[in-house]
Structure formats: C-alpha cells, structure tokens
Design a protein around this motif. Sequence first.
Motif, PDB file in Angstrom:
ATOM      1  N   ARG A  25       0.793  -1.237   0.000  1.00  0.00           N
ATOM      2  CA  ARG A  25       0.000   0.000   0.000  1.00  0.00           C
ATOM      3  C   ARG A  25       0.824   1.286   0.000  1.00  0.00           C
ATOM      4  O   ARG A  25       0.243   2.371  -0.059  1.00  0.00           O
ATOM      5  N   LEU A  26       2.140   1.189   0.100  1.00  0.00           N
ATOM      6  CA  LEU A  26       2.958   2.405   0.053  1.00  0.00           C
ATOM      7  C   LEU A  26       2.713   3.164  -1.250  1.00  0.00           C
ATOM      8  O   LEU A  26       2.588   2.561  -2.314  1.00  0.00           O
ATOM      9  N   ASP A  27       2.668   4.458  -1.149  1.00  0.00           N
ATOM     10  CA  ASP A  27       2.452   5.311  -2.316  1.00  0.00           C
ATOM     11  C   ASP A  27       3.672   5.218  -3.236  1.00  0.00           C
ATOM     12  O   ASP A  27       4.741   5.749  -2.920  1.00  0.00           O
ATOM     13  N   SER A  28       3.507   4.547  -4.375  1.00  0.00           N
ATOM     14  CA  SER A  28       4.639   4.321  -5.285  1.00  0.00           C
ATOM     15  C   SER A  28       5.114   5.605  -5.945  1.00  0.00           C
ATOM     16  O   SER A  28       6.238   5.662  -6.466  1.00  0.00           O
ATOM     17  N   ARG A  30       5.681   8.277  -4.274  1.00  0.00           N
ATOM     18  CA  ARG A  30       6.525   8.958  -3.290  1.00  0.00           C
ATOM     19  C   ARG A  30       7.655   8.087  -2.762  1.00  0.00           C
ATOM     20  O   ARG A  30       8.680   8.606  -2.308  1.00  0.00           O
ATOM     21  N   PHE A  31       7.475   6.752  -2.805  1.00  0.00           N
ATOM     22  CA  PHE A  31       8.438   5.860  -2.174  1.00  0.00           C
ATOM     23  C   PHE A  31       8.901   4.788  -3.151  1.00  0.00           C
ATOM     24  O   PHE A  31       8.100   4.199  -3.876  1.00  0.00           O
ATOM     25  N   ALA A 369       3.923   9.070   6.767  1.00  0.00           N
ATOM     26  CA  ALA A 369       4.240  10.338   7.435  1.00  0.00           C
ATOM     27  C   ALA A 369       5.505  10.193   8.281  1.00  0.00           C
ATOM     28  O   ALA A 369       6.332  11.120   8.348  1.00  0.00           O
ATOM     29  N   PHE A 370       5.664   9.040   8.914  1.00  0.00           N
ATOM     30  CA  PHE A 370       6.854   8.784   9.714  1.00  0.00           C
ATOM     31  C   PHE A 370       8.115   8.815   8.847  1.00  0.00           C
ATOM     32  O   PHE A 370       9.129   9.442   9.213  1.00  0.00           O
ATOM     33  N   TYR A 371       8.082   8.171   7.676  1.00  0.00           N
ATOM     34  CA  TYR A 371       9.258   8.161   6.801  1.00  0.00           C
ATOM     35  C   TYR A 371       9.568   9.564   6.269  1.00  0.00           C
ATOM     36  O   TYR A 371      10.738   9.951   6.178  1.00  0.00           O
ATOM     37  N   GLU A 372       8.546  10.314   5.936  1.00  0.00           N
ATOM     38  CA  GLU A 372       8.761  11.693   5.475  1.00  0.00           C
ATOM     39  C   GLU A 372       9.401  12.538   6.572  1.00  0.00           C
ATOM     40  O   GLU A 372      10.336  13.321   6.328  1.00  0.00           O
ATOM     41  N   GLU A 373       8.896  12.377   7.796  1.00  0.00           N
ATOM     42  CA  GLU A 373       9.453  13.147   8.907  1.00  0.00           C
ATOM     43  C   GLU A 373      10.906  12.759   9.171  1.00  0.00           C
ATOM     44  O   GLU A 373      11.767  13.619   9.398  1.00  0.00           O
ATOM     45  N   LEU A 374      11.194  11.454   9.125  1.00  0.00           N
ATOM     46  CA  LEU A 374      12.553  10.982   9.392  1.00  0.00           C
ATOM     47  C   LEU A 374      13.520  11.478   8.327  1.00  0.00           C
ATOM     48  O   LEU A 374      14.634  11.915   8.636  1.00  0.00           O
ATOM     49  N   ALA A 375      13.097  11.451   7.087  1.00  0.00           N
ATOM     50  CA  ALA A 375      13.946  11.986   6.008  1.00  0.00           C
ATOM     51  C   ALA A 375      14.161  13.476   6.174  1.00  0.00           C
ATOM     52  O   ALA A 375      15.256  14.002   5.946  1.00  0.00           O
ATOM     53  N   GLY A 376      13.125  14.180   6.608  1.00  0.00           N
ATOM     54  CA  GLY A 376      13.252  15.610   6.853  1.00  0.00           C
ATOM     55  C   GLY A 376      14.228  15.930   7.970  1.00  0.00           C
ATOM     56  O   GLY A 376      15.002  16.888   7.890  1.00  0.00           O
TER      57      GLY A 376
END
Length: 383
Positions: A25-28, A30-31, A369-376
């Motif tokens: 289900r990950l948004d392909s 974005r990821f 959202a967690f992965y986006e925050e961690l990358a940020g």
Amino acid sequence: MNLTFIITGLSTGGAEMMLLKLLERLDSARFSPHVISLTSLGEIGSRIQALDIPVEALGMQPGSIPSPITFARLVQRLKAIKPDVMHTWMYHADLVGGLAARLAGVPAIAWNIRYSNLSRDHTKWSTRAVAHLCAKASRWIPDRIVCNSQTARAIHISIGYDPRHFVILPNGFDLSRFYPDTSSRHAVQTELGIPDSARLIGLIARFDPQKNHQGFFEAAGQLHRQMPEVHFLLAGMDIDEKNPLIRKWVQRYGIAEVTHLLGLRQDISRLTAALDVASSSSYGEAFPNVLGEAMACGVPCVVTDVGDSAYIVGDTGRVVAPGDMIGLAAAWAQLLAMPDTERRALGQRARARVAEHFEIGAVVKQYEAFYEELAGLSRRGKP
C-alpha cells in the motif's frame, strides 16, 4: 524517496506479514522500496517480489552472526542502493543492519521492535542477548525506534533502550480481506468433517514457546469435559501431526477427536471467519495480528493479558492472566454460552473497533508520514 527495509527473515510471521501489507500500500509515487532479508526469501519474499519490489537475501543461518564477508557485502549493497531512509525489522536486523547502515553512511535509520516478552523461561538466550546488545547500541545507531505496542516500548526502555527515540505505530488490518462470512464457516466445517451444530474455537500461530500451545490444549481439555461438542482448529508453521509435542499434548488432554491441526495455510481469512471464538494463549506478544484479523471477521476473542492484547480487544472479548488456562477455558465457555445474537453483536463491535483504530490504510498513512518526517530530520540535522 529511496526506502530500504532490512528484516531478519521472510518466512510467514506477524512482522513479515505486516511488512508485506505495508509494501502493498505504500504510495509508489513517493516511495521506492527495496527489501533485504538477512536469511532467506521465505514465503513472503516471493509475494513482495510479485509487487515489482526488489528483494534480496544474504543467506545467513537463522540466529547466527554474519561472517565478515557477509557483513561487508551488506555495507556495499547499502552504499549502492543509497537509501534516504532505512528501516530494520526485528532484533538481529536492527543490530546487523543498523551497524551496516552507519558504516554505509545512510542518513536516516529506524529500528522496528516486534516483541514484548524477554523472560528467560520463554525466550531463547540468543534473542535476549541480541536485544541487550541493541539496548546498548540504541543511543547511537537508530534515529527512531518503532514499536507496535505501548507494552513493548515500556519493556525495552526497562532493559536500557534509549527512551527518546520511540514511536508507536500499530499493526493494521485489511477489512476487505478479513470480514464476517457465513459461507466460510460452512465450507471449513465440511472440509474438516465438523458437524454443523458444533462450535469452533481457533488458535492461529506458529509453533513457538511464546505462543503456549500446550496451555491452549490444556484449556481445551478442560472445556471438552464440560462441552464435548466444541471443536478446536489450529493452524501455523509446524502445527500438524508431524510435530511430536503437538501429538503428545493432544493425546494427553484427551482432545484428539475434536482437534484439527492444519499446519501452514494460505487461507487464514477463510479459516478465521469460520470460528465462533478466536484465542491467544501466549506468554508474550507485542501486537498480535491474529487478534485484529479475527475481530475484523466479527469473531470475539479470548486472550491472555500480554503485550497490547487487552487494549486491542477492549470490551469486545475476554482477557485472562498469562498462564491461567483454567480462566481461558472458563472465558471460552462464557462466550459460547451466549445466545447467538448476543455473540454476533459482540463480534460486530469487535469489527467496528478494528475499523476505528487499526484499519490498514490509515496505519500505512502513519508509516508514510513517519518516513517523510525521518527523512526531513536527516536533511535539517537531527535533534
């Protein structure tokens, strides 16, 4: 975002299934995910490959220490993949993958803990040893540590894990795959030769000391003397007649005629929907998938109070103390004694609870959202 997952192995289990559900289900847009198994591809690896996601296996023996050559190979692979975020799953992957990621210069690293009981009685010494090594390394390897339960977080902090890094992300469940289905009940009863009038209690779990199959059979024997018409369905890796301990316990507790040992199955949603009551007799869990799956099928659960099991069930089932098999049998009897309409209403509440708190689409958005925050954080400089 290049996102790499390192996991100890990809055989069928709760952590492996949650990773699969996440990857489905990950948004392909974005990821871009990549998966590395420290051991083998297992049953889940081929299912991830079918999603057109790269999967590779290092071929380590389960529970072993990687050779210098294997470890160097992992470091080189991470340098080639260049993940923006790396997320490791389970203790061995946390330690080995985390060290390799630091040496490879991966900018953001998350661990994933899927365990809540580290007692000497029910946990292998090697698992405890790696967990304690991870505790010491938790201050400098991971930027974040994901737990799927509050109980697991508290237990790991108590053995020395850095409390500053923890994030709670629950397991999620697919309500379109797990749902009430009376046709499954009839089909499973016909397949197993169970009378239409019989009640069916189930335990879906691999063979592992933490799952306490002996305790389940002990409780089943007690209930059988009171309600001989009840049948027991068990499925999972090594849950079959070839397992000498399983054979011994079934005979000891006098339930051979009403016990169905199905081994590893691919139709868990169908089997679960056929149950009247689902159960967990475990000594230790973090966030057991089988409970959410059963609740999504409208099946009330009786569980031991381990990990977040009591929180998952809420007021839609029954909870007993770990090891209290007399209480487990009594709770089964209590649910089976309910009028059918009342028990179905309890199951409907259970499904509604999963939909409100643990629906897989909403949980995947939390991970994204967690992965986006961690990358940020890695781009801005970590706190």
